[in-house]
Design a protein around this motif. Structure first.
Motif, short mmCIF file in Angstrom:
data_model
loop_
_atom_site.label_atom_id
_atom_site.label_comp_id
_atom_site.label_asym_id
_atom_site.label_seq_id
_atom_site.Cartn_x
_atom_site.Cartn_y
_atom_site.Cartn_z
N ILE A 1 6.41 -1.67 5.69
CA ILE A 1 6.06 -3.14 4.69
C ILE A 1 7.18 -3.30 3.31
N THR A 2 7.26 -4.38 3.28
CA THR A 2 8.20 -5.05 2.40
C THR A 2 7.73 -5.41 1.46
N LEU A 3 8.35 -5.41 0.54
CA LEU A 3 7.62 -5.79 -1.15
C LEU A 3 8.47 -6.35 -2.09
N LYS A 4 8.03 -7.08 -2.85
CA LYS A 4 8.73 -8.12 -3.73
C LYS A 4 8.92 -6.37 -4.76
N PRO A 5 10.11 -6.54 -5.73
CA PRO A 5 10.58 -5.21 -6.43
C PRO A 5 9.58 -5.89 -7.76
N GLU A 6 9.04 -6.00 -7.78
CA GLU A 6 7.39 -6.18 -9.03
C GLU A 6 6.88 -4.71 -8.50
N ILE A 7 6.30 -4.53 -10.61
CA ILE A 7 5.71 -3.10 -10.98
C ILE A 7 3.99 -3.68 -9.94
N THR A 8 4.25 -5.47 -9.90
CA THR A 8 2.42 -4.84 -8.99
C THR A 8 2.61 -4.90 -8.14
N GLU A 9 3.85 -4.76 -7.28
CA GLU A 9 3.44 -4.42 -5.78
C GLU A 9 3.24 -2.83 -5.69
N LEU A 10 3.35 -2.02 -6.51
CA LEU A 10 3.02 -0.62 -6.57
C LEU A 10 1.49 -0.45 -5.73
N TYR A 11 0.56 -1.20 -6.52
CA TYR A 11 -1.06 -1.07 -6.13
C TYR A 11 -0.69 -1.33 -4.35
N THR A 12 -0.37 -2.48 -4.25
CA THR A 12 -0.16 -2.95 -2.69
C THR A 12 0.27 -1.48 -1.97
N LEU A 13 2.12 -0.68 -2.46
CA LEU A 13 2.12 0.18 -1.71
C LEU A 13 1.28 1.16 -1.43
N THR A 14 0.90 1.68 -2.61
CA THR A 14 0.19 2.75 -2.41
C THR A 14 -0.96 2.78 -1.51
N GLU A 15 -1.78 1.82 -1.47
CA GLU A 15 -2.46 1.23 -0.29
C GLU A 15 -2.34 2.08 0.53
N PHE A 16 -1.56 0.70 1.01
CA PHE A 16 -0.52 1.08 2.83
C PHE A 16 -0.32 2.51 2.88
N ILE A 17 0.45 2.88 1.75
CA ILE A 17 0.14 4.66 2.58
C ILE A 17 -0.86 5.36 2.90
N THR A 18 -1.51 5.61 1.75
CA THR A 18 -3.12 5.78 1.17
C THR A 18 -3.94 5.72 3.00
N ASN A 19 -3.66 4.62 3.54
CA ASN A 19 -4.47 3.86 4.54
C ASN A 19 -3.98 4.68 6.25
N GLU A 20 -2.67 4.90 5.78
CA GLU A 20 -1.57 5.63 7.02
C GLU A 20 -1.96 6.35 6.73
N ILE A 21 -1.60 7.50 5.71
CA ILE A 21 -1.89 8.68 5.86
C ILE A 21 -2.93 9.49 5.78
N GLY A 22 -4.53 8.94 5.87
CA GLY A 22 -5.25 8.28 5.72
C GLY A 22 -6.75 9.63 4.74
N GLU A 23 -5.62 9.52 3.27
CA GLU A 23 -6.91 10.02 2.37
C GLU A 23 -5.70 9.93 1.01
N LYS A 24 -5.79 10.14 -0.04
CA LYS A 24 -5.38 10.31 -1.21
C LYS A 24 -4.70 11.28 -1.24
N ASN A 25 -3.32 11.44 -1.91
CA ASN A 25 -2.92 12.82 -2.27
C ASN A 25 -1.93 12.65 -3.58
N PHE A 26 -2.34 13.45 -4.13
CA PHE A 26 -1.87 13.51 -5.68
C PHE A 26 -0.40 13.75 -5.74
N GLN A 27 0.41 14.24 -4.90
CA GLN A 27 2.43 14.36 -4.54
C GLN A 27 2.70 13.23 -3.77
#
Length: 124
Positions: free
Chosen positions: A4-30
């Motif tokens: 995933i390629t994102l703009k360097p904006e804090i608001t993109e953090l949610y998009t990144l977190t959701e993308f990675i959560t979908n990749e690993i299949g679960e939320k992980n605090f660490q």
């Protein structure tokens, strides 16, 4: 590996977190803490034009590679902060890189073709 390629904006953090959560299949605090600390540092300090994150999840191991074209910066060379003697001496901030280094199982950094490449591996 997915990217995933994102703009360097804090608001993109949610998009990144959701993308990675979908990749690993679960939320992980660490993993979320690593993502947040790394992404926010890049956004706040690198002066980059983009942030690309490559994600691979295999055999219960997550590999994240953050790539940006900002100022060259090797976070592995940053000294760990000194622990305060009292809570009154504690300062806000400055622990993100330290926490990432403590939580991750492996870290690797290199600078190539004008880009920072930070690879973080974590067993989950």
């Amino acid at each position: 590996m997915n990217t995933i390629t994102l703009k360097p904006e804090i608001t993109e953090l949610y998009t990144l977190t959701e993308f990675i959560t979908n990749e690993i299949g679960e939320k992980n605090f660490q993993i979320n803490l690593i993502i947040e600390e790394t992404f926010v540092n890049i956004v706040n300090y690198s002066k980059t034009e983009f942030i690309t994150v490559n994600v691979e999840f295999e055999n219960n191991t997550v590999t994240l590679e953050f790539v940006d074209n900002g100022f060259e910066f090797n976070p592995l060379l940053k000294e760990n902060p000194t622990a305060p003697n009292t809570i009154d001496e504690a300062e806000v901030g400055g622990l993100g890189i330290f926490l990432t280094k403590e939580i991750a199982d492996e870290l690797d950094y290199h600078y190539e073709n004008g880009e920072n490449h930070l690879k973080i591996t974590k067993n989950v």
